[in-house]
Design an enzyme around this catalytic site. Sequence first.
Site, PDB file in Angstrom:
ATOM      1  CE1 TYR A  61      11.210  31.652   3.506  1.00 56.81           C
ATOM      2  CE2 TYR A  61      11.902  29.451   3.376  1.00 56.81           C
ATOM      3  CZ  TYR A  61      11.421  30.610   2.900  1.00 56.81           C
ATOM      4  OH  TYR A  61      11.425  30.606   1.480  1.00 56.81           O
ATOM      5  CE  LYS A 112      -0.284  -0.493   4.844  1.00 54.63           C
ATOM      6  NZ  LYS A 112      -1.041  -0.932   6.153  1.00 54.63           N
TER       7      LYS A 112
END
Length: 361
Positions: free
Chosen positions: A254, A34
């Site tokens: 940042y 998956k």
Amino acid sequence: MRLATAEINIPALRYNLARVKEIAPSSKVMAVLKANAYGHGLVKIAQCLSDADAFAVARIDEALALRAGGLTKPIILLEGFFDPSDLPILLANNFETVVHDESQLLAIEQSNLEMPISVWLKVDTGMHRLGIEPEQFDDFYQRLKQCPNVKPAVNLMTHFPCADDVSNDFTQVQIDVFASLVSDRREALCLANSAGVIGWPDAHFDWVRSGLMLYGVSPMLDQVGVDHQLKPVMRLKTRVIAIKQVNVGDRVGYGGRWQCQKATILAVVAMGYGDGYPRHARQGTPVVIKGKRYGIVGSVSMDMISVDVGENAAHIQVGDEVEMWGPTLPVEEVASCADTIPYELLCNVTPRVSYEYCNDE
Ligand SMILES: *Cc1c(COP(=O)(O)O)cnc(C)c1O
């Protein structure tokens, strides 16, 4: 020149499947694929797992992609189907379905199917996510057995929430509940995920469902793949794209969240949350350059991360390769630096990353 790249080691993948079989020698193996084979590439990984007995996925689209890729092994849908209109698709593609809810049972009973379908009845033995209650077991089992739309062998499944912790008795309680329910049945039984394979030999039974360990990563708490003789399959790598000198007091990245305390050199590497690297990785989360570990500084940006390579970093240059996780830096360790689990980091690798499938060790 390639920057963010996931190098996928196919011999390691095959070796890990052989390890599953060595640890659970009497069980058949469902390779769990998956979420794009845990970020490794669904069809490619399936093509390399010819020794698996079946594949397991979560969604019908994943199963269809496997068939479109030419794969013919049995495919089990771990969440089953979601609407009665899915049933003809399951039949046409020879998918086996989990039944975990009354709505699914009713849909199967009320459909007019051309052929019977293969079913895995899922019992909730304590995870309280999917599965019928143990008290409902006899009713569901009999109804499935009697339903002409269902193949005679009704396979049985349950799932473990805590098998990663061998000191937690809950898994043994679940094994006992399951065993008592199914004691006189002859159908195939399937309990163990990777942690069940490694930590709970009593849970092996007829089938095991291995995901994470196939990719060489430890499913057990506070351990890494090599502790179980597994080999990491993914090496997430990139390159240094700039070298920058910073001085005391300079703020980096940042928000200026990291401030330089001592003059040093930063290597800027082309990898960020836009590639799936976790934005919440702590200051100091390791990366490997030229065989040595260095810590990241400042906020992880979308496309870049700064790495403190120290004041004597003349040997580190633009173009040098950087391992973000892989054989020399376990993804388990990076996950713990980002307060998450390796499953999430692997699944989150984004389509911007290029994939290189390597057939040599
Ligand atoms: C994902 C999943 C697995 C595989 O778990 P791993 O820990 O990766 O081995 C097994 N069973 C079910 C029901 C799952 O959803």
